[in-house]
Write a protein that holds these residues in place. Structure first.
Motif, PDB file in Angstrom:
ATOM      1  N   VAL A  23      64.809 -34.813  48.930  1.00  0.00           N
ATOM      2  CA  VAL A  23      66.116 -35.406  48.616  1.00  0.00           C
ATOM      3  C   VAL A  23      67.222 -34.456  49.072  1.00  0.00           C
ATOM      4  CG1 VAL A  23      67.649 -36.124  46.728  1.00  0.00           C
ATOM      5  CG2 VAL A  23      65.232 -36.793  46.702  1.00  0.00           C
ATOM      6  N   GLY A  24      67.011 -33.151  48.863  1.00  0.00           N
ATOM      7  CA  GLY A  24      67.892 -32.156  49.464  1.00  0.00           C
ATOM      8  C   GLY A  24      68.867 -31.482  48.527  1.00  0.00           C
ATOM      9  N   GLY A  25      69.484 -30.425  49.047  1.00  0.00           N
ATOM     10  CA  GLY A  25      70.511 -29.696  48.307  1.00  0.00           C
ATOM     11  C   GLY A  25      70.059 -28.386  47.708  1.00  0.00           C
ATOM     12  N   PHE A  26      68.741 -28.133  47.709  1.00  0.00           N
ATOM     13  CA  PHE A  26      68.215 -26.908  47.110  1.00  0.00           C
ATOM     14  C   PHE A  26      67.964 -25.833  48.162  1.00  0.00           C
ATOM     15  CE2 PHE A  26      67.016 -30.089  43.893  1.00  0.00           C
ATOM     16  CZ  PHE A  26      67.532 -29.470  42.765  1.00  0.00           C
ATOM     17  N   ASP A  27      68.239 -24.585  47.770  1.00  0.00           N
ATOM     18  CA  ASP A  27      68.017 -23.441  48.652  1.00  0.00           C
ATOM     19  C   ASP A  27      66.721 -22.708  48.329  1.00  0.00           C
ATOM     20  OD1 ASP A  27      70.710 -23.381  50.046  1.00  0.00           O
ATOM     21  OD2 ASP A  27      71.330 -23.268  47.950  1.00  0.00           O
ATOM     22  N   LEU A  28      66.220 -22.885  47.113  1.00  0.00           N
ATOM     23  CA  LEU A  28      65.061 -22.120  46.646  1.00  0.00           C
ATOM     24  C   LEU A  28      64.402 -22.863  45.498  1.00  0.00           C
ATOM     25  CD1 LEU A  28      63.491 -19.317  46.596  1.00  0.00           C
ATOM     26  CD2 LEU A  28      65.171 -18.595  44.884  1.00  0.00           C
ATOM     27  N   CYS A  29      63.071 -22.725  45.393  1.00  0.00           N
ATOM     28  CA  CYS A  29      62.319 -23.252  44.243  1.00  0.00           C
ATOM     29  C   CYS A  29      61.573 -22.107  43.575  1.00  0.00           C
ATOM     30  CB  CYS A  29      61.290 -24.291  44.676  1.00  0.00           C
ATOM     31  SG  CYS A  29      61.948 -25.743  45.481  1.00  0.00           S
ATOM     32  N   VAL A  30      61.395 -22.199  42.263  1.00  0.00           N
ATOM     33  CA  VAL A  30      60.573 -21.243  41.518  1.00  0.00           C
ATOM     34  C   VAL A  30      59.469 -22.038  40.834  1.00  0.00           C
ATOM     35  CG1 VAL A  30      60.537 -19.459  39.745  1.00  0.00           C
ATOM     36  CG2 VAL A  30      62.581 -19.766  41.153  1.00  0.00           C
ATOM     37  N   THR A  59      58.139 -25.489  50.963  1.00  0.00           N
ATOM     38  CA  THR A  59      57.849 -26.896  50.695  1.00  0.00           C
ATOM     39  C   THR A  59      57.758 -27.615  52.043  1.00  0.00           C
ATOM     40  OG1 THR A  59      60.164 -27.618  50.624  1.00  0.00           O
ATOM     41  CG2 THR A  59      59.218 -26.788  48.560  1.00  0.00           C
ATOM     42  N   PRO A  60      57.191 -28.830  52.086  1.00  0.00           N
ATOM     43  CA  PRO A  60      57.103 -29.563  53.360  1.00  0.00           C
ATOM     44  C   PRO A  60      58.455 -29.753  54.046  1.00  0.00           C
ATOM     45  CG  PRO A  60      55.623 -30.547  51.775  1.00  0.00           C
ATOM     46  CD  PRO A  60      56.417 -29.508  51.025  1.00  0.00           C
ATOM     47  N   SER A  61      59.546 -29.748  53.262  1.00  0.00           N
ATOM     48  CA  SER A  61      60.868 -29.914  53.878  1.00  0.00           C
ATOM     49  C   SER A  61      61.528 -28.571  54.209  1.00  0.00           C
ATOM     50  CB  SER A  61      61.783 -30.739  52.971  1.00  0.00           C
ATOM     51  OG  SER A  61      61.830 -30.198  51.671  1.00  0.00           O
ATOM     52  N   GLY A  62      60.788 -27.466  54.031  1.00  0.00           N
ATOM     53  CA  GLY A  62      61.262 -26.179  54.505  1.00  0.00           C
ATOM     54  C   GLY A  62      62.017 -25.311  53.511  1.00  0.00           C
ATOM     55  N   ASN A 231      69.385 -36.539  43.045  1.00  0.00           N
ATOM     56  CA  ASN A 231      70.194 -35.938  44.111  1.00  0.00           C
ATOM     57  C   ASN A 231      71.344 -35.098  43.537  1.00  0.00           C
ATOM     58  OD1 ASN A 231      71.792 -38.111  43.231  1.00  0.00           O
ATOM     59  ND2 ASN A 231      72.685 -38.438  45.263  1.00  0.00           N
ATOM     60  N   LEU A 232      71.162 -34.575  42.332  1.00  0.00           N
ATOM     61  CA  LEU A 232      72.227 -33.814  41.677  1.00  0.00           C
ATOM     62  C   LEU A 232      72.701 -32.643  42.535  1.00  0.00           C
ATOM     63  CD1 LEU A 232      74.042 -33.158  39.274  1.00  0.00           C
ATOM     64  CD2 LEU A 232      72.114 -31.948  38.218  1.00  0.00           C
ATOM     65  N   ALA A 233      71.792 -31.940  43.177  1.00  0.00           N
ATOM     66  CA  ALA A 233      72.196 -30.787  43.993  1.00  0.00           C
ATOM     67  C   ALA A 233      73.165 -31.218  45.093  1.00  0.00           C
ATOM     68  CB  ALA A 233      70.974 -30.100  44.588  1.00  0.00           C
ATOM     69  N   ARG A 234      72.897 -32.357  45.700  1.00  0.00           N
ATOM     70  CA  ARG A 234      73.772 -32.833  46.781  1.00  0.00           C
ATOM     71  C   ARG A 234      75.079 -33.405  46.232  1.00  0.00           C
ATOM     72  NH1 ARG A 234      70.797 -35.401  51.865  1.00  0.00           N
ATOM     73  NH2 ARG A 234      72.758 -34.618  52.721  1.00  0.00           N
ATOM     74  N   VAL A 235      75.026 -33.960  45.037  1.00  0.00           N
ATOM     75  CA  VAL A 235      76.258 -34.434  44.387  1.00  0.00           C
ATOM     76  C   VAL A 235      77.164 -33.236  44.097  1.00  0.00           C
ATOM     77  CG1 VAL A 235      77.203 -35.501  42.301  1.00  0.00           C
ATOM     78  CG2 VAL A 235      75.188 -36.503  43.395  1.00  0.00           C
ATOM     79  N   GLY A 238      79.019 -32.056  46.940  1.00  0.00           N
ATOM     80  CA  GLY A 238      79.988 -33.006  47.474  1.00  0.00           C
ATOM     81  C   GLY A 238      79.479 -33.768  48.679  1.00  0.00           C
ATOM     82  N   GLU A 239      78.155 -33.809  48.873  1.00  0.00           N
ATOM     83  CA  GLU A 239      77.557 -34.457  50.043  1.00  0.00           C
ATOM     84  C   GLU A 239      77.184 -35.915  49.791  1.00  0.00           C
ATOM     85  OE1 GLU A 239      75.415 -30.293  51.542  1.00  0.00           O
ATOM     86  OE2 GLU A 239      74.193 -31.967  50.829  1.00  0.00           O
ATOM     87  N   GLN A 240      76.971 -36.271  48.533  1.00  0.00           N
ATOM     88  CA  GLN A 240      76.532 -37.631  48.203  1.00  0.00           C
ATOM     89  C   GLN A 240      77.149 -38.064  46.888  1.00  0.00           C
ATOM     90  OE1 GLN A 240      72.225 -37.726  48.078  1.00  0.00           O
ATOM     91  NE2 GLN A 240      72.005 -37.640  50.309  1.00  0.00           N
ATOM     92  N   GLY A 241      77.122 -39.384  46.666  1.00  0.00           N
ATOM     93  CA  GLY A 241      77.484 -39.926  45.373  1.00  0.00           C
ATOM     94  C   GLY A 241      76.224 -40.076  44.519  1.00  0.00           C
ATOM     95  N   HIS A 242      76.406 -40.634  43.350  1.00  0.00           N
ATOM     96  CA  HIS A 242      75.316 -40.887  42.396  1.00  0.00           C
ATOM     97  C   HIS A 242      74.221 -41.726  43.059  1.00  0.00           C
ATOM     98  CE1 HIS A 242      73.472 -42.359  38.653  1.00  0.00           C
ATOM     99  NE2 HIS A 242      74.092 -41.381  38.030  1.00  0.00           N
ATOM    100  N   MET A 243      73.002 -41.263  43.069  1.00  0.00           N
ATOM    101  CA  MET A 243      71.912 -41.989  43.723  1.00  0.00           C
ATOM    102  C   MET A 243      71.716 -43.374  43.098  1.00  0.00           C
ATOM    103  SD  MET A 243      67.888 -40.896  44.216  1.00  0.00           S
ATOM    104  CE  MET A 243      68.108 -39.792  45.615  1.00  0.00           C
ATOM    105  N   PRO A 244      71.722 -44.445  43.919  1.00  0.00           N
ATOM    106  CA  PRO A 244      71.520 -45.796  43.379  1.00  0.00           C
ATOM    107  C   PRO A 244      70.125 -45.955  42.776  1.00  0.00           C
ATOM    108  CG  PRO A 244      72.359 -45.862  45.639  1.00  0.00           C
ATOM    109  CD  PRO A 244      71.949 -44.451  45.373  1.00  0.00           C
ATOM    110  N   TRP A 245      70.022 -46.849  41.806  1.00  0.00           N
ATOM    111  CA  TRP A 245      68.755 -47.053  41.109  1.00  0.00           C
ATOM    112  C   TRP A 245      67.631 -47.467  42.067  1.00  0.00           C
ATOM    113  CZ3 TRP A 245      65.635 -45.780  37.592  1.00  0.00           C
ATOM    114  CH2 TRP A 245      64.551 -46.601  37.229  1.00  0.00           C
TER     115      TRP A 245
END
Length: 308
Positions: A23-30, A59-62, A231-235, A238-245
């Motif tokens: 979904v995107g917006g993250f720089d790192l996972c723990v 992760t698969p998305s890098g 998609n909170l990280a992208r919200v 400022g890259e996206q709005g609230h993800m539709p249901w």
């Protein structure tokens, strides 16, 4: 601003990390924590909790993944930290924040916040064991019973050579009850000279801004908020709005496929219901759908309701 996906025991496993980082917006996972007692854990334990190690720690998305360790014995934590980075972890994180009674009873997680010297010894041993180019971070709460040792604990971590520190802005006794005391992070920040990451009660973009302002931290960690709004990280960026249901439903179907056909299929009913609990905070449709699946116990019936 760096946004990290939080380690959430029994919730944010490698499947959830894969999906949320796509979904995107993250720089790192723990990762969820590797429980270290008095032994060097077998490699299979690390691979089970962090299959990304077989993909150079991404992760698969890098997005890079860092293994988290939990325990009380400095030397064993050091040996396991070295193993984690040798297997491909992007540094190592030390857990001084887990509030679970079973963990605290065996002197792990937040209970160590009563012992700043023990924390210092653990971080120092791990820092000495891990190659200098690999970051050693820690995660703590404001304290166990209260926040009287918060500054001392943070200084113990910083003075021992930690690269950065995540602070969950509540004590163990506070649990997950609102509010999060972000302003307390700012006070701690005045006494340590390593980067601080703020965590706790960030559910939307406004919360993120308030957290950054009150904590005096640019970098944040998202946990439950990212499960409530995928998609909170992208919200926040400022890259996206609230993800539709409908998009959330598609994610639920994808997640169902992961779980059903992966190695954790037997946990699927509980895991997906747990996720619905978070989604219900943001989506009335999730609350309505949850009422239809909450009593179902077989995976196929749950998936049929989700797809319907």
């Amino acid at each position: 601003m760096q946004i990290t996906l939080a380690p959430m025991e029994g919730v944010v496993d490698h499947l959830m990390r894969d999906m949320l980082t796509q979904v995107g917006g993250f720089d790192l996972c723990v990762t969820e924590f590797v429980r270290v007692v008095e032994q060097l854990m077998p490699k299979k334990v690390f691979y089970r909790l962090c299959p990304e190690l077989k993909n150079d720690g991404f992760t698969p998305s890098g997005v890079p993944v860092k293994v988290q360790l939990l325990g009380q014995h400095a030397q064993w934590l050091a040996e396991n930290a070295l193993r984690a980075v040798e297997l491909g972890s992007h540094g190592v994180d030390l857990n001084f924040g887990c509030p679970a009674k079973t963990v605290n009873k065996s002197k792990g997680g937040a209970i160590l916040l009563r012992e700043p010297e023990t924390i210092h010894q653990i971080v120092k041993a791990v820092r000495l064991a891990v190659p200098q180019e690999q970051p050693v971070s820690a995660k703590m709460r404001l304290g166990f019973d209260d926040s009287s040792l918060a500054i001392e604990n943070a200084q113990a971590i910083a003075d021992a050579g930690a690269s950065s520190l995540v602070i969950h802005a509540r004590t163990k006794v506070d649990g997950y009850k609102p509010p999060a005391y972000w302003q307390s992070i700012a006070k701690i920040k005045q006494h340590v000279d390593i980067p601080i990451v703020a965590n706790g009660e960030i559910w939307n973009a406004a919360d993120a801004v308030n957290c950054q302002q009150q904590s005096a931290c640019d970098n944040i960690m998202l946990g439950r908020g990212a499960l409530a709004l995928p998609n909170l990280a992208r919200v926040i960026r400022g890259e996206q709005g609230h993800m539709p249901w409908q998009q959330v439903k598609a994610l639920l179907v994808t997640y169902s496929g992961y779980e059903l056909y992966g190695d954790k299929g037997k946990y699927y009913p509980n895991r997906v219901k747990q996720w619905f609990g978070y989604l219900s905070r943001e989506y009335p449709e999730a609350k309505e759908l949850f009422t239809r699946i909450c009593r179902l116990k077989d995976s196929a019936s749950i998936l049929e309701q989700i797809q319907g």
